[in-house]
Design a protein around this motif. Sequence first.
Motif: not given
Length: 122
Positions: A11-15, A63-67, A85-98, A117-122
């Motif tokens: 869990l991380v705050q926006a920004g 959507s993520v380029k530069g961040r 520079s995380l935003t609430p719109e980045d909240t999601a489960v993040y998967y890596c793949a090969a 899980q990545v959760t971004v609070s506003s």
Amino acid sequence: QVRLVESGGGLVQAGGSLRLSCAASGRTFSTYTMRWFRQAPGKEREFVAAIGWSGGSTYYADSVKGRFTISRDNAKNTVYFIMNSLTPEDTAVYYCAADYHGALGGYAYDYRGQGTQVTVSS
């Protein structure tokens, strides 16, 4: 067979920032293009970033380029994902793949981790 284990979500705050890691098993890690995807509740899986075998080439969704920055350490069988520079719109489960010998711009994969899980609070 390649086993992928993600870590570093939370869990991380926006920004704010987070660094995800994806540890891979096996001795052929350097032959895989590595990708990060994410999936938010109620949404389809979204490609986020990819890195080529040597780490010299990368590819990002607009959507993520530069961040966000993807990197890899083949000696440690690990791929990293720094998210700034995380935003609430980045909240999601993040998967890596090969993707074995995969094209950098493709979206296919042979193996995928369980996600973190990545959760971004506003």
